[in-house]
Write a protein that holds these residues in place. Sequence first.
Motif, mmCIF file in Angstrom:
data_model
loop_
_atom_site.group_PDB
_atom_site.id
_atom_site.type_symbol
_atom_site.label_atom_id
_atom_site.label_comp_id
_atom_site.label_asym_id
_atom_site.label_seq_id
_atom_site.Cartn_x
_atom_site.Cartn_y
_atom_site.Cartn_z
ATOM 1 N N LEU A 17 0.850 -1.191 0.000
ATOM 2 C CA LEU A 17 0.000 0.000 0.000
ATOM 3 C C LEU A 17 0.884 1.238 0.000
ATOM 4 O O LEU A 17 1.735 1.405 0.880
ATOM 5 N N HIS A 67 0.255 11.367 0.343
ATOM 6 C CA HIS A 67 0.360 12.682 0.985
ATOM 7 C C HIS A 67 1.259 13.523 0.088
ATOM 8 O O HIS A 67 2.359 13.087 -0.243
ATOM 9 N N ASN A 93 -10.292 9.724 2.363
ATOM 10 C CA ASN A 93 -10.780 11.073 2.557
ATOM 11 C C ASN A 93 -9.669 11.836 3.287
ATOM 12 O O ASN A 93 -8.917 11.253 4.049
ATOM 13 N N TRP A 107 -7.558 14.216 5.897
ATOM 14 C CA TRP A 107 -7.646 14.630 7.303
ATOM 15 C C TRP A 107 -6.652 15.737 7.631
ATOM 16 O O TRP A 107 -6.824 16.478 8.585
ATOM 17 N N GLY A 135 -10.418 3.370 2.537
ATOM 18 C CA GLY A 135 -9.984 3.481 3.933
ATOM 19 C C GLY A 135 -10.737 4.617 4.597
ATOM 20 O O GLY A 135 -10.724 5.742 4.103
ATOM 21 N N SER A 193 -15.912 6.344 9.244
ATOM 22 C CA SER A 193 -17.134 7.063 9.604
ATOM 23 C C SER A 193 -18.341 6.503 8.843
ATOM 24 O O SER A 193 -18.185 5.711 7.908
ATOM 25 N N PHE A 219 -10.774 -1.247 4.036
ATOM 26 C CA PHE A 219 -9.619 -1.246 4.925
ATOM 27 C C PHE A 219 -10.048 -0.719 6.287
ATOM 28 O O PHE A 219 -10.527 0.416 6.397
ATOM 29 N N ILE A 220 -9.827 -1.520 7.308
ATOM 30 C CA ILE A 220 -10.204 -1.131 8.673
ATOM 31 C C ILE A 220 -8.937 -0.771 9.443
ATOM 32 O O ILE A 220 -7.899 -1.425 9.290
ATOM 33 N N LYS A 269 -13.321 15.896 13.100
ATOM 34 C CA LYS A 269 -14.447 14.996 12.804
ATOM 35 C C LYS A 269 -13.998 13.645 12.254
ATOM 36 O O LYS A 269 -14.811 12.746 12.062
ATOM 37 N N VAL A 292 -13.076 10.095 12.106
ATOM 38 C CA VAL A 292 -13.310 9.011 13.061
ATOM 39 C C VAL A 292 -12.036 8.235 13.338
ATOM 40 O O VAL A 292 -11.778 7.801 14.456
ATOM 41 N N MET A 293 -11.215 8.088 12.292
ATOM 42 C CA MET A 293 -9.961 7.338 12.445
ATOM 43 C C MET A 293 -9.145 7.852 13.626
ATOM 44 O O MET A 293 -8.630 7.080 14.421
HETATM 45 C C1 LIG Z 1 -5.677 1.449 5.441
HETATM 46 C C2 LIG Z 1 -5.868 2.932 5.441
HETATM 47 C C3 LIG Z 1 -5.040 3.706 4.628
HETATM 48 C C4 LIG Z 1 -5.142 5.089 4.630
HETATM 49 N N1 LIG Z 1 -4.300 5.811 3.827
HETATM 50 C C5 LIG Z 1 -4.369 7.161 3.822
HETATM 51 C C6 LIG Z 1 -3.546 7.933 2.947
HETATM 52 O O1 LIG Z 1 -2.783 7.389 2.158
HETATM 53 N N2 LIG Z 1 -3.635 9.273 3.001
HETATM 54 C C7 LIG Z 1 -4.510 9.916 3.838
HETATM 55 O O2 LIG Z 1 -4.530 11.148 3.842
HETATM 56 N N3 LIG Z 1 -5.337 9.201 4.647
HETATM 57 C C8 LIG Z 1 -5.285 7.851 4.641
HETATM 58 N N4 LIG Z 1 -6.126 7.106 5.436
HETATM 59 C C9 LIG Z 1 -6.977 7.811 6.371
HETATM 60 C C10 LIG Z 1 -8.361 7.956 5.908
HETATM 61 O O3 LIG Z 1 -8.279 8.889 4.905
HETATM 62 C C11 LIG Z 1 -9.167 8.440 7.091
HETATM 63 O O4 LIG Z 1 -9.776 7.336 7.639
HETATM 64 C C12 LIG Z 1 -10.081 9.544 6.692
HETATM 65 O O5 LIG Z 1 -9.334 10.698 6.476
HETATM 66 C C13 LIG Z 1 -11.066 9.906 7.696
HETATM 67 O O6 LIG Z 1 -12.173 9.312 7.436
HETATM 68 P P1 LIG Z 1 -13.113 8.759 8.553
HETATM 69 O O7 LIG Z 1 -13.655 9.916 9.332
HETATM 70 O O8 LIG Z 1 -14.165 8.098 7.707
HETATM 71 O O9 LIG Z 1 -12.307 7.805 9.367
HETATM 72 C C14 LIG Z 1 -6.093 5.723 5.440
HETATM 73 C C15 LIG Z 1 -6.947 4.938 6.229
HETATM 74 C C16 LIG Z 1 -6.853 3.564 6.228
HETATM 75 C C17 LIG Z 1 -7.778 2.751 7.067
#
Ligand SMILES: Cc1cc2nc3c(=O)[nH]c(=O)nc-3n(C[C@H](O)[C@H](O)[C@H](O)COP(=O)(O)O)c2cc1C
Length: 357
Positions: A51, A55, A120, A122, A189, A192, A207-208, A278, A280-281
């Motif tokens: 993966l 960024h 999405n 962050w 990934g 939320s 992806f969790i 906001k 969730v991660m």
């Molecule tokens: C396996 C995985 C990979 C991710 N890779 C990236 C990434 O490459 N770049 C990034 O900005 N965020 C990455 N994210 C973060 C997600 O973008 C993050 O969950 C999202 O910004 C927030 O969404 P949520 O509120 O639905 O959790 C990743 C998340 C997961 C689970």
Amino acid sequence: MSVRPLRFGVWAPVHGPRAAHHDPEEPYDASWEHNRRIVVEAEALGFDSTLIAQHTINPHQEDLDQLETWTSAAALAALTSRIEIIAAIKPYLFHPVVLAKMALQIENISRGRFAINLVNAWNRPELEKAGIGFADHDDRYAYGTEWISLVSRLISGERVTHKGENFDVRDYALRPSDLYRSRPAIYVGGESEPARQLVAAHGDVWFINGQPRRDVAALIADVAARPRLGPPLRFGLSAFVIARQTDEEADIAHQRLLALAAQDAPMRAVQRANTDPKVVMMQTMQKTPRVGSNGGTAAGLVGSYDTVARRINEFHAAGIELFMLQFQPLEAEMRRFAEEVFPLVGRDQSRSLIARA
Ligand SMILES: Cc1cc2nc3c(=O)[nH]c(=O)nc-3n(C[C@H](O)[C@H](O)[C@H](O)COP(=O)(O)O)c2cc1C
């Protein structure tokens, strides 16, 4: 639930070490050369997937090096022959027509081993300082949903006419379409509610973030129950592995990394300030002391080789097909994992495990 055979992936070191930045055993290195060496070696060791996170600027400290995802994915596709290459994408950074064209080209270069991971945003400065703007959390998902619906049709070779809130695409078809399967795979990934809706409607694999098995099982139950068209959704888990001969040795190694990670506190504070509250991660990641990103050691893959193998099998029984793993020091620990843990989870090394969309 019937789950496909286990697959294992490695996060490419796009922004250096995952657990701690001040580690004498792992100097900071986000270079192309380092990423190339790791992914080529991961393939040789029998890992099934990699993966490449996306960024444009380093999300921890802006003056640190950061690998570019899509150009690197294309190069890695040409340099490897078996490993799946997943490139992350934040919809605001590319128009869907351009991104779909790039995805089809890398699918072609890789001969059917390419996938996108829709994420999405962050990290506010990444989009704000580019003048793109940082929409509200759910508005970003609304944009991402329209965006992926277009990308999905375009990478499937459809001729697309679409007029929506954000895009106006007329009579557009990309050629050649996928030469190897119906289209590259789509991972998502995000944890939320809108992320869950998006993956149920448009994704192949969710992806969790790494977290305890019971929480992961609840997330799978929630999303697997949602109506969708096409084959059942599949599930991947991000996790940071610390595997040693004994549980005690693994715990000592975990403590070493936790102590080193404490030195990154000022950097983490900046990261927190830059993060959309906001997301969730980030809330999930506050729950347990851990090292590694995207849940890291909170998934519990810390212990003896037997302990780690048992927990992997338990996650697999709960529905996880792909483990996207982090290690530190990366090269030595991914080798150790392949040598010590692969045999315990009974995987057949001779099989080509690239999942087909
Ligand atoms: C396996 C995985 C990979 C991710 N890779 C990236 C990434 O490459 N770049 C990034 O900005 N965020 C990455 N994210 C973060 C997600 O973008 C993050 O969950 C999202 O910004 C927030 O969404 P949520 O509120 O639905 O959790 C990743 C998340 C997961 C689970």
